[in-house]
Write a protein that holds these residues in place. Sequence first.
Motif, mmCIF file in Angstrom:
data_model
loop_
_atom_site.group_PDB
_atom_site.id
_atom_site.type_symbol
_atom_site.label_atom_id
_atom_site.label_comp_id
_atom_site.label_asym_id
_atom_site.label_seq_id
_atom_site.Cartn_x
_atom_site.Cartn_y
_atom_site.Cartn_z
ATOM 1 N N SER A 1 32.710 19.972 17.886
ATOM 2 C CA SER A 1 31.573 20.531 17.155
ATOM 3 C C SER A 1 30.906 19.478 16.281
ATOM 4 N N LEU A 2 31.698 18.664 15.603
ATOM 5 C CA LEU A 2 31.146 17.611 14.744
ATOM 6 C C LEU A 2 30.430 16.536 15.547
ATOM 7 N N ASN A 3 30.683 16.510 16.844
ATOM 8 C CA ASN A 3 30.031 15.542 17.715
ATOM 9 C C ASN A 3 28.969 16.184 18.609
ATOM 10 N N GLY A 4 28.439 17.326 18.166
ATOM 11 C CA GLY A 4 27.274 17.893 18.827
ATOM 12 C C GLY A 4 27.534 18.862 19.953
ATOM 13 N N VAL A 5 28.782 19.360 20.089
ATOM 14 C CA VAL A 5 29.094 20.318 21.151
ATOM 15 C C VAL A 5 29.137 21.729 20.557
ATOM 16 N N MET A 6 28.238 22.598 21.010
ATOM 17 C CA MET A 6 28.292 24.010 20.626
ATOM 18 C C MET A 6 29.278 24.721 21.550
ATOM 19 N N ILE A 7 30.250 25.434 20.971
ATOM 20 C CA ILE A 7 31.294 26.095 21.748
ATOM 21 C C ILE A 7 31.201 27.596 21.554
ATOM 22 N N LEU A 8 31.123 28.331 22.666
ATOM 23 C CA LEU A 8 31.108 29.788 22.648
ATOM 24 C C LEU A 8 32.195 30.278 23.595
ATOM 25 N N LYS A 9 33.102 31.116 23.095
ATOM 26 C CA LYS A 9 34.260 31.537 23.880
ATOM 27 C C LYS A 9 34.208 33.052 24.105
ATOM 28 N N PHE A 10 34.333 33.451 25.364
ATOM 29 C CA PHE A 10 34.239 34.864 25.734
ATOM 30 C C PHE A 10 35.528 35.305 26.429
ATOM 31 N N MET A 11 36.160 36.340 25.879
ATOM 32 C CA MET A 11 37.307 36.962 26.526
ATOM 33 C C MET A 11 36.793 38.220 27.222
ATOM 34 N N LEU A 12 36.808 38.202 28.573
ATOM 35 C CA LEU A 12 36.319 39.339 29.350
ATOM 36 C C LEU A 12 37.450 40.364 29.439
ATOM 37 N N HIS A 13 37.265 41.470 28.739
ATOM 38 C CA HIS A 13 38.340 42.450 28.575
ATOM 39 C C HIS A 13 38.125 43.649 29.490
ATOM 40 N N ILE A 14 39.039 43.836 30.440
ATOM 41 C CA ILE A 14 38.967 44.991 31.345
ATOM 42 C C ILE A 14 40.200 45.873 31.135
ATOM 43 N N SER A 15 40.065 47.110 31.568
ATOM 44 C CA SER A 15 41.159 48.073 31.426
ATOM 45 C C SER A 15 42.152 47.936 32.585
ATOM 46 N N HIS A 16 43.305 48.526 32.412
ATOM 47 C CA HIS A 16 44.348 48.510 33.436
ATOM 48 C C HIS A 16 43.855 49.172 34.722
ATOM 49 N N ALA A 17 43.146 50.289 34.586
ATOM 50 C CA ALA A 17 42.652 51.012 35.765
ATOM 51 C C ALA A 17 41.562 50.229 36.477
ATOM 52 N N GLU A 18 40.691 49.588 35.720
ATOM 53 C CA GLU A 18 39.600 48.821 36.329
ATOM 54 C C GLU A 18 40.146 47.626 37.100
ATOM 55 N N GLN A 19 41.141 46.956 36.552
ATOM 56 C CA GLN A 19 41.728 45.840 37.294
ATOM 57 C C GLN A 19 42.347 46.327 38.600
ATOM 58 N N ARG A 20 43.039 47.482 38.558
ATOM 59 C CA ARG A 20 43.621 48.057 39.783
ATOM 60 C C ARG A 20 42.542 48.258 40.836
ATOM 61 N N ASP A 21 41.412 48.848 40.449
ATOM 62 C CA ASP A 21 40.345 49.129 41.410
ATOM 63 C C ASP A 21 39.766 47.835 41.979
ATOM 64 N N ARG A 22 39.618 46.824 41.149
ATOM 65 C CA ARG A 22 39.039 45.564 41.631
ATOM 66 C C ARG A 22 40.000 44.817 42.544
ATOM 67 N N LEU A 23 41.296 44.866 42.241
ATOM 68 C CA LEU A 23 42.267 44.231 43.127
ATOM 69 C C LEU A 23 42.354 44.965 44.458
ATOM 70 N N ARG A 24 42.281 46.296 44.420
ATOM 71 C CA ARG A 24 42.271 47.066 45.672
ATOM 72 C C ARG A 24 41.047 46.726 46.498
ATOM 73 N N ASP A 25 39.918 46.522 45.819
ATOM 74 C CA ASP A 25 38.678 46.175 46.517
ATOM 75 C C ASP A 25 38.817 44.840 47.235
#
Length: 266
Positions: free
Chosen positions: A156-180
């Motif tokens: 950051s002190l050397n000019g790097v802007m840092i933005l961190k995103f934790m993509l939070h999904i539910s247990h059921a949604e992960q099941r559906d996406r893995l099945r897909d």
Amino acid sequence: MRLTPVISSTRLRLGDADARWHEEPPPDRLLKEATEQQRERIGELQSRLYADARFAVLIVLQGRDASGKDGTIRRVFSDVDPQGCEVTSFKVPTELERRHDFLWRVHARVPGRGTLGIFNRSQYEDVLVPRVRGTLNARDASTRLQQINEFERMLSLNGVMILKFMLHISHAEQRDRLRDRLSDPTKNWKFNPGDLDDRRKWDAYTRAYRFALSRSSTRWAPWFVVPADDKDVRNWLIAETVAERMGALRLRYPRASREVLAMKVV
């Protein structure tokens, strides 16, 4: 609709209910139009970033398997000029990488000034995964997180802007996406049997994420928890946050000198 940074040292819930946006979102058509506007704005800001060359922007994407990291890159950053963007996906460390400190391979992939960098997984893997698998105790994990904080502060002190995103999904949604992934031949390649092992450690990963995020969300490198069960809501929230934060850099196109402007092309 707006994301707010995680406040350091607070206890995060990260339950299934937190994977959904609790306010009433706009209709799908309006939400996609709003995301498109922010996506175009990110593209224009990245063009300025490239020309300005005073800053770099680093986007960190973390999340459970099938949380949408790849989809976020495709949907939110599709208007970015490839020559000014670098995407890095961190896998299991190689033998050479293991011979160095855990941040060695990460520092090598930090974007240079004028560049937008995206980490698909990141330095936090070397805290989360060993913490869940029992090869890193709480004290050593805290030490690594402090090292990450200091590393990000230096960037950051050397000019790097840092933005961190934790993509939070539910247990059921992960099941559906893995099945897909198993049922759709075009997505079979994305299925990793190891994802099922991690799924069985759901609660352990929840505790590890709570531990890491609450100790590494700083003013210079904030964490944002993104409710990611709804992909359109996820894309809008991330696009709006990135565009707003990049806009605050007051990026500008360099002006030519008077001598240059006085030149004539014949």
